[in-house]
Scaffold this motif. Structure first.
Motif: not given
Length: 66
Positions: A24-27, A30-32, A36-41
């Protein structure tokens, strides 16, 4: 997930949780990177969960060695 829930699990279950959290951390990273990442928390929460799992695994290993 809190430490007490983790202490109730077996080491095999903890290893499985650790692998899932690392995926999950890798994904999330990658999204960041792709924007594409919205919830950075969530990144911070996953990192802390990984640390909790590692801590409980080390506690169990130390207890088994004694």
């Amino acid at each position: 997930m809190n430490a007490q829930e983790l202490r109730d699990k077996t080491p095999d279950q903890l290893q499985e949780d650790l692998a899932n959290l690392k995926k999950e951390a890798f994904n999330l990273r990658f999204q960041q990177a792709t924007g594409q990442l919205e919830g950075t928390a969530r990144i911070k929460a996953v990192r802390r969960d990984v640390a909790r799992v590692n801590t409980v695994l080390n506690e169990k290993a130390k207890a088994a060695a004694e």
